[in-house]
Design an enzyme around this catalytic site. Structure first.
Site, mmCIF file in Angstrom:
data_model
loop_
_atom_site.group_PDB
_atom_site.id
_atom_site.type_symbol
_atom_site.label_atom_id
_atom_site.label_comp_id
_atom_site.label_asym_id
_atom_site.label_seq_id
_atom_site.Cartn_x
_atom_site.Cartn_y
_atom_site.Cartn_z
ATOM 1 N N TRP B 102 14.255 -10.409 -5.963
ATOM 2 C CA TRP B 102 13.642 -9.964 -4.714
ATOM 3 C C TRP B 102 14.566 -10.088 -3.527
ATOM 4 O O TRP B 102 14.552 -9.227 -2.634
ATOM 5 C CB TRP B 102 12.304 -10.694 -4.486
ATOM 6 C CG TRP B 102 11.293 -10.188 -5.473
ATOM 7 C CD1 TRP B 102 10.805 -10.843 -6.564
ATOM 8 C CD2 TRP B 102 10.716 -8.874 -5.504
ATOM 9 N NE1 TRP B 102 9.949 -10.016 -7.271
ATOM 10 C CE2 TRP B 102 9.876 -8.809 -6.642
ATOM 11 C CE3 TRP B 102 10.831 -7.744 -4.691
ATOM 12 C CZ2 TRP B 102 9.148 -7.665 -6.978
ATOM 13 C CZ3 TRP B 102 10.106 -6.615 -5.015
ATOM 14 C CH2 TRP B 102 9.276 -6.577 -6.150
ATOM 15 N N ASP B 172 11.002 -14.617 3.002
ATOM 16 C CA ASP B 172 10.002 -13.882 2.216
ATOM 17 C C ASP B 172 9.257 -14.902 1.359
ATOM 18 O O ASP B 172 9.732 -15.311 0.304
ATOM 19 C CB ASP B 172 10.693 -12.833 1.342
ATOM 20 C CG ASP B 172 9.720 -12.165 0.363
ATOM 21 O OD1 ASP B 172 8.500 -12.447 0.433
ATOM 22 O OD2 ASP B 172 10.184 -11.375 -0.467
ATOM 23 N N LYS B 196 -0.449 -12.643 -3.994
ATOM 24 C CA LYS B 196 -0.179 -13.785 -4.855
ATOM 25 C C LYS B 196 -0.999 -15.002 -4.420
ATOM 26 O O LYS B 196 -1.838 -15.486 -5.160
ATOM 27 C CB LYS B 196 1.323 -14.068 -4.868
ATOM 28 C CG LYS B 196 2.090 -12.912 -5.529
ATOM 29 C CD LYS B 196 3.495 -12.790 -5.032
ATOM 30 C CE LYS B 196 4.145 -11.467 -5.381
ATOM 31 N NZ LYS B 196 4.227 -11.128 -6.809
#
Lengths: 361, 361
Positions: B102, B172, B196
Site C-alpha cells: 500500500w 495511512d 476495516k
C-alpha cells in the site's frame, strides 16, 4: 412512528420492498453468514452480485456492448471535474448548457481542467425555462457537450434529447435516470449520483461509450481514470459495496414493477396530479416554470402568501408528508417524485394541499 | 446459515451489535418514519447524527481542536492522489517510506502531483521487516513524510510513531486506526478507509491539522480541496450518508466497550494467541515477518506444505471460519483481527488450526 411519505430531493425515498430486503439480509447475506458490508469485493459472492447488478441496469436501459458501465464514488460533483480530466486534452474546449444550479456547478468544477464554452444559458430567465435549442452556440471541435437533463433545484427538465451532431453528448442524469426509457445510443456519457433514483448516496453510476475510454485526457493518478476503472470492473480500489448492493436491489425492484415503461407512466401520472392540484388552486399555489420545461421529478411550488410557509411545513410534517421545504436558494416548497414515491404519496399530498387551502383561506 | 467468524481483510467484520441496530432502524430511523439512507444530509436529524459521530471519534482518539475531522469518499487510494494535490505546491517534493504494497501504491498515485522521494524502502527484504528508522533519507524541506503504519497485505506494522522532526507526518491508518490509543498530535494528517476498523467501504475518515488546510496545493476543482470540505463540514456535496451513520454506530460501540485502551488489550491478546499457535506448531504453520514488525491486525501464515492450502480453506470455511485466504500476490493464509473480531473467533481459529494439523499430519 410509521413510514411517512418522503418527498426529499436527495438522498431520497427508496422502495420499501428494497429496505425490507436489506433489513432481512443485514446479518446474513446470500447464505454467507455475514453482512454484505462485511464481504471482500474480491470474493465470489460479491463479484456475482456486482455483475448481476450491472446486467440488470443494462437490461433496464437497453445498454449496448458499445458502452461500459462503471460504479464510482465521489458524487456527481466529483465527476464534474473527472469528466474534463478524462475527456479533454491540453488546449481542448468543451460546450456547456447552463439550465440551473447543477449545470452551473458543473461549469465551475470543470474550469480548472478544460476551456469551458457556455454554449447556452437560461440564467437571464432565472432558469424558469430551458435555453432554446436553436440558440445554442455549439463548437463542432468541442471535446464534448455537457448538459443536465433535469435540474433538481430549479425544477426544469428537457423532455427531448438535444441533437448535437457528432460531438459526444454528456448528461448528468442524477435526478431523472431510470424514470423513463432512454435511447442510450444518443449519448457519449451518462452519469448519475445514486441518491435519487438508484440507491444510497456515495455511489455514482456511469454509462460511457467505450471509444471515449481511449481519450488520453491529462496526466493524473490512475484512480481518476475511467479507462482504468473500466479495465478493472470498477474495482481498481474498494468500491462502495453497500451502495452497489442497494442499487442492485433497486434494479431488481424496477424489473419487478415492469421496467421503465411502467415507471414512465407512473411518473407522468404522479407529476400530472400534482401540477393539476397547483394549477387548479386558483392561485393559492403556483409553479413558475414554463409548461414545456416542467420537471416530472422535482415539482416546485409556492403558496400565494409566504407567511403561510411555516404553517404549511409544520402541518404537512404532522400529516406524515416529509421534506417538502424548497431549496434554500429559492424558498417555497418542492416535492420530489422519484420512482420510489408511489402515486398514493402524491394523492396524500394533493389532498393535504386542498385541505390546507380551505382551512387557511 | 448462522453468523460466521469473519477474518476478511476488508471490507471486514463489523460488530454484531452495530449490524443489529442498523437492521432495527432500517425502515424508521430516529423517529423520522424513513431510513437514514432516505434523509437529506441538510436535514436537522442527519446533521445532528453527523456532528455526534465526529464528536465520538474525537473523544475516542482525543483529537484536539487544532485538527479538522473530515468524512470523505473515494477510498484511501483516492487520497493517495489528493494528499499531494492539497499539500504540495509546484516543484515541491515529499518523502515516502515504502514498507509494503500500500505504501508503494501511495507513491505511484502521488507521482503525477509531487516529486516523490522514496526516503526508505524494505522492498529488498520482501517487506518482511520495516525500513530501520536510522536509514531514512529524509529531506527537511519535504512538503510532508508519508508512511503506512500497518500494511494490510504484507502484515507488517510500526509499533512506534517515527520522529520526523518538523515536517508534517502523514499516515495511512486504514487498517489499524482505532485499534489502540494514539497520540494524534504527532501527525499532520491521518486518513483511513473505513472498511476495516470503522464501517462500510466508500467512506474515508481524515484527521488533518488545521494549518495544513492553508496550503495552496495546486489548481484543482473545489471538490478535491480539503479546506473546502472542512469549511463545509464535509458536505460540499452529498456525503456517503449510510457510511457516516454506520461509522457513528461503530464509534458508539467502541465507547461502550470501554474505549481504545480496552480495544488495545483485546487486540494484543488476539494477535498473541494466533502468533503463539503459529510459532508453537513445530513448523506446521509459519509467519515470515520479523518479530518486532509483526502486525496485530493482519496475520499472515503459510502451511508447511502448500498442497494442503485448498483443504485448509475448504475445511475452515466449513467450520464457519470465513475469508482466511491470503492475498493473491503472496499466497498462503491471512487472518485479519480488527476490532470487530472477538477473541472467541481467534480461539475458534487456533483450535481449528491445531485440529487440522493433527488430522493432516
Amino acid at each position: 412512528m410509521s413510514r411517512v411519505w418522503n418527498f426529499s430531493a436527495g438522498p431520497a425515498a427508496l422502495p420499501q420492498a428494497v429496505l425490507e430486503r436489506a433489513q432481512r439480509e443485514m446479518l446474513d447475506w446470500n447464505g454467507s453468514g455475514a453482512s454484505v458490508m462485511e464481504q471482500s469485493h474480491r470474493g465470489k459472492r460479491f463479484i456475482e452480485m456486482a455483475a448481476r447488478t450491472e446486467a440488470d441496469l443494462r437490461s433496464l436501459l437497453t445498454v449496448s456492448a458499445d458502452y461500459a458501465v462503471l460504479f464510482l464514488q465521489g458524487g456527481a460533483t466529483q465527476q464534474f471535474a473527472q469528466i474534463p480530466m478524462n475527456l479533454a486534452g491540453d488546449g481542448d474546449s468543451a460546450d456547456y448548457i447552463v439550465s440551473g444550479h447543477w449545470s452551473a456547478k458543473a461549469v465551475a468544477e470543470a474550469a480548472p481542467y478544460v476551456q469551458v464554452n457556455t454554449a447556452a444559458s437560461s440564467q437571464k430567465d432565472d432558469f424558469l425555462k430551458l435555453p432554446p435549442r436553436d440558440g445554442w452556440q455549439l463548437d463542432p471541435r468541442a471535446a464534448y457537450v455537457h448538459y443536465t437533463p433535469n435540474e433538481t433545484i430549479h425544477g426544469v427538465e428537457f423532455h427531448d434529447i438535444p441533437d448535437v451532431g457528432t460531438v459526444p453528448l454528456v448528461a448528468d442524469m442524477s435526478s431523472n435516470i431510470l424514470s423513463e426509457p432512454l435511447d442510450v445510443s444518443r449519448f457519449g456519457l451518462i452519469y448519475a449520483g445514486a441518491q435519487k433514483n438508484i440507491g444510497p448516496s456515495g455511489l455514482v453510476v456511469m454509462i460511457i461509450r467505450r471509444d471515449l475510454l481511449q481519450r488520453a485526457g491529462r496526466p493524473m493518478a490512475k484512480i481518476f481514470r475511467y479507462a482504468e476503472q473500466a479495465a478493472n470492473d470498477s474495482m481498481l480500489n474498494t468500491p462502495n459495496t453497500w451502495g452497489w448492493y442497494v442499487a442492485g436491489l433497486t434494479f431488481q425492484w424496477l424489473h419487478a414493477q415492469g421496467g421503465l415503461t411502467v415507471m414512465a407512466e407512473r411518473n407522468r401520472a404522479k407529476a400530472a396530479l400534482l401540477y393539476q392540484a397547483i394549477d387548479g388552486s386558483d392561485g393559492y399555489y403556483s409553479n413558475p416554470i414554463e409548461l414545456s420545461a416542467r420537471s416530472r421529478m422535482n415539482v416546485r411550488f409556492t403558496l400565494h402568501d409566504s407567511a403561510l410557509d411555516a404553517a404549511f411545513l409544520a402541518e404537512s410534517e404532522a400529516a406524515g408528508l416529509m421534506a417538502l421545504k424548497g431549496h434554500k436558494a429559492l424558498g417555497g416548497m418542492r416535492a420530489s417524485l422519484y420512482n420510489a414515491v408511489p402515486l398514493e404519496a402524491v394523492q396524500a399530498l394533493t389532498a393535504f394541499m386542498q385541505d390546507f387551502a380551505r382551512r387557511h383561506g
